[in-house]
Design a protein around this motif. Structure first.
Motif, PDB file in Angstrom:
ATOM      1  N   ALA A   1       0.812  -1.210   0.000  1.00 40.34           N
ATOM      2  CA  ALA A   1       0.000   0.000   0.000  1.00 40.34           C
ATOM      3  C   ALA A   1       0.844   1.257   0.000  1.00 40.34           C
ATOM      4  O   ALA A   1       0.374   2.306  -0.425  1.00 40.34           O
ATOM      5  CB  ALA A   1      -0.920   0.009   1.215  1.00 40.34           C
ATOM      6  N   MET A   2       2.099   1.216   0.461  1.00 38.62           N
ATOM      7  CA  MET A   2       2.943   2.417   0.581  1.00 38.62           C
ATOM      8  C   MET A   2       3.844   2.633  -0.625  1.00 38.62           C
ATOM      9  O   MET A   2       4.658   3.529  -0.644  1.00 38.62           O
ATOM     10  CB  MET A   2       3.813   2.330   1.836  1.00 38.62           C
ATOM     11  N   SER A   3       3.721   1.854  -1.659  1.00 37.19           N
ATOM     12  CA  SER A   3       4.573   1.994  -2.832  1.00 37.19           C
ATOM     13  C   SER A   3       3.867   2.818  -3.899  1.00 37.19           C
ATOM     14  O   SER A   3       2.645   2.831  -3.980  1.00 37.19           O
ATOM     15  CB  SER A   3       4.944   0.618  -3.392  1.00 37.19           C
ATOM     16  N   LEU A   4       4.671   3.494  -4.703  1.00 38.80           N
ATOM     17  CA  LEU A   4       4.151   4.312  -5.793  1.00 38.80           C
ATOM     18  C   LEU A   4       5.045   4.096  -7.003  1.00 38.80           C
ATOM     19  O   LEU A   4       6.252   4.315  -6.938  1.00 38.80           O
ATOM     20  CB  LEU A   4       4.137   5.791  -5.405  1.00 38.80           C
ATOM     21  N   GLU A   5       4.482   3.674  -8.092  1.00 39.75           N
ATOM     22  CA  GLU A   5       5.243   3.407  -9.300  1.00 39.75           C
ATOM     23  C   GLU A   5       5.229   4.642 -10.200  1.00 39.75           C
ATOM     24  O   GLU A   5       4.164   5.208 -10.486  1.00 39.75           O
ATOM     25  CB  GLU A   5       4.635   2.227 -10.055  1.00 39.75           C
ATOM     26  N   LEU A   6       6.402   5.085 -10.615  1.00 35.11           N
ATOM     27  CA  LEU A   6       6.547   6.245 -11.482  1.00 35.11           C
ATOM     28  C   LEU A   6       6.985   5.801 -12.868  1.00 35.11           C
ATOM     29  O   LEU A   6       7.898   4.986 -13.012  1.00 35.11           O
ATOM     30  CB  LEU A   6       7.573   7.227 -10.918  1.00 35.11           C
ATOM     31  N   THR A   7       6.349   6.392 -13.882  1.00 34.77           N
ATOM     32  CA  THR A   7       6.748   6.118 -15.259  1.00 34.77           C
ATOM     33  C   THR A   7       8.060   6.848 -15.559  1.00 34.77           C
ATOM     34  O   THR A   7       8.453   7.786 -14.849  1.00 34.77           O
ATOM     35  CB  THR A   7       5.665   6.589 -16.227  1.00 34.77           C
ATOM     36  N   PRO A   8       8.757   6.441 -16.609  1.00 32.27           N
ATOM     37  CA  PRO A   8       9.992   7.166 -16.971  1.00 32.27           C
ATOM     38  C   PRO A   8       9.766   8.659 -17.203  1.00 32.27           C
ATOM     39  O   PRO A   8      10.596   9.491 -16.831  1.00 32.27           O
ATOM     40  CB  PRO A   8      10.458   6.457 -18.239  1.00 32.27           C
ATOM     41  N   GLN A   9       8.626   9.015 -17.797  1.00 34.72           N
ATOM     42  CA  GLN A   9       8.353  10.428 -18.024  1.00 34.72           C
ATOM     43  C   GLN A   9       8.143  11.170 -16.712  1.00 34.72           C
ATOM     44  O   GLN A   9       8.584  12.314 -16.537  1.00 34.72           O
ATOM     45  CB  GLN A   9       7.113  10.587 -18.924  1.00 34.72           C
ATOM     46  N   ALA A  10       7.484  10.522 -15.753  1.00 30.67           N
ATOM     47  CA  ALA A  10       7.265  11.161 -14.455  1.00 30.67           C
ATOM     48  C   ALA A  10       8.588  11.367 -13.729  1.00 30.67           C
ATOM     49  O   ALA A  10       8.792  12.393 -13.069  1.00 30.67           O
ATOM     50  CB  ALA A  10       6.318  10.314 -13.617  1.00 30.67           C
ATOM     51  N   ARG A  11       9.503  10.421 -13.839  1.00 34.03           N
ATOM     52  CA  ARG A  11      10.806  10.587 -13.194  1.00 34.03           C
ATOM     53  C   ARG A  11      11.586  11.758 -13.793  1.00 34.03           C
ATOM     54  O   ARG A  11      12.251  12.510 -13.089  1.00 34.03           O
ATOM     55  CB  ARG A  11      11.616   9.306 -13.300  1.00 34.03           C
ATOM     56  N   LEU A  12      11.474  11.943 -15.120  1.00 33.44           N
ATOM     57  CA  LEU A  12      12.144  13.082 -15.753  1.00 33.44           C
ATOM     58  C   LEU A  12      11.521  14.397 -15.310  1.00 33.44           C
ATOM     59  O   LEU A  12      12.218  15.392 -15.092  1.00 33.44           O
ATOM     60  CB  LEU A  12      12.076  12.951 -17.277  1.00 33.44           C
TER      61      LEU A  12
END
Length: 361
Positions: free
Chosen positions: A32-43
């Motif tokens: 529940a505490m994890s959040l996945e970021l796309t490559p574009q979101a990381r940039l």
């Protein structure tokens, strides 16, 4: 960004709880505490390979930030060119904003000072009388050796010559007091002509020659050739800030003709608060360098490695701040010559420019 992340995590936790209510006890909190970021979101967040580095221990130095402003260096940034004698301006060879080099011709003045004219006339008259007396002494020396006349007459002539020499020395000093240089005085005695015109040239901020009024006009006789940025910094060009006279204007001795500025070396004056005095003093004692933060349209420009010159010895009673001064070497951004062979330069840092100083404590 923090609010958005918290809301996203809360929504994900709420959705997972509603969808998997029976199995909620079996699911670990990590899911529940994890959040996945796309490559574009990381940039978008700036999380690149350059910023995401392994954690390592290193020294950290705390710093304070104080407001500051760029100021001129007293006694080294401004030069006032004044008229050495009374006269009428016959030629103006410079314009406002033009950059000139030391030794370049600025003005030509026709002298109208009556006392100076009379002093020059008396000087030439004394020189002529001294020459006549010297020839008479030479003649009497030959006659005295033959015994035709007594030596008393020759002695009187020698005394008269010594008086003329003393008078000539006093007149020479009087001409110097009027503003003439040694070379000008010698030229008057050698040529036998009165000085009618005076050429005023740009002085050198680093040299204090007594013959500034008639140094060789290196640049006034030849076409101007642009110099490189390194040479310009070495020769320290002077910019005409204010031009106070025009052709045909009568000027008196000591009247301001123009003002020149040399902004190759400036000061940054920072205003530290009273409670930061101990920290600033320690930075000076340790020889730590400071950083200057200039605001820019693209963000901030940081200039590091600047040296603390000195710290003021008095606190401003109104603002309760302490002044500290930092050396700021300047740079030439633009160096151009127009069709009339007039040179214009633009400095990178300007007097009055506001910034911030970051002082390590």
């Amino acid at each position: 960004l923090s609010v958005w992340i918290d809301m996203t995590l809360a929504a994900r936790r709420h959705g997972a709880t509603a969808e998997h209510e029976p199995a909620a006890s079996g699911a670990g909190p990590s899911a529940a505490m994890s959040l996945e970021l796309t490559p574009q979101a990381r940039l978008n967040l700036g999380l690149t390979d350059e910023t995401l580095q392994p954690i390592r221990l290193q020294s950290y130095r705390r710093a304070i930030t104080v407001p500051a402003v760029v100021v001129a260096k007293p006694g080294r940034s401004q030069i006032i060119v004044s008229s050495p004698l009374n006269g009428v301006v016959t030629h103006v060879h410079a314009v406002t904003g033009e950059a000139v080099m030391p030794g370049e011709l600025l003005f030509e003045v026709r002298l109208t000072y009556e006392d100076l004219v009379e002093t020059q006339t008396q000087f030439l008259k004394t020189i002529s009388e001294l020459e006549v007396e010297s020839r008479e002494i030479a003649r009497l020396e030959q006659v005295t050796q033959s015994g035709a006349i007594s030596g008393k007459l020759l002695l009187d002539r020698r005394y008269a010559k010594e008086k003329l020499e003393a008078l000539l020395r006093s007149q020479r000093e009087a001409l110097r007091m009027h503003g003439l240089s040694d070379r000008q005085v010698e030229a008057i005695g050698k040529d036998g002509k009165l000085l009618h015109d005076l050429k005023v040239i740009a002085p050198d901020i680093d040299q204090h020659s007594q013959d500034e009024h008639e140094e060789e006009l290196r640049l006034s006789q030849n076409p101007y050739h642009p110099v490189s940025l390194v040479q310009a910094a070495t020769h320290k060009p002077l910019v005409i800030d204010q031009l106070q006279v025009h052709k045909g204007q009568a000027v008196v001795a000591g009247e301001m003709l123009c003002s020149l500025s040399n902004y190759s070396q400036l000061f940054i004056e920072g205003k530290a608060f009273e409670q930061d005095m101990a920290a600033v003093t320690q930075a000076v004692e340790q020889g730590w360098t400071v950083e200057a933060i200039f605001p820019d349209a693209r963000g901030k420009v940081i200039v590091d490695g600047l040296k603390l010159a000195f710290v003021g010895n008095a606190i401003d009673p109104a603002s309760r701040t302490l002044s500290l001064f930092v050396e700021l070497p300047n740079e030439i951004l633009r160096d151009e010559v127009n069709d009339e062979q007039q040179r214009f330069i633009t400095w990178k840092y300007r007097v009055g420019q506001r910034l911030e100083l970051r002082v390590p404590v």
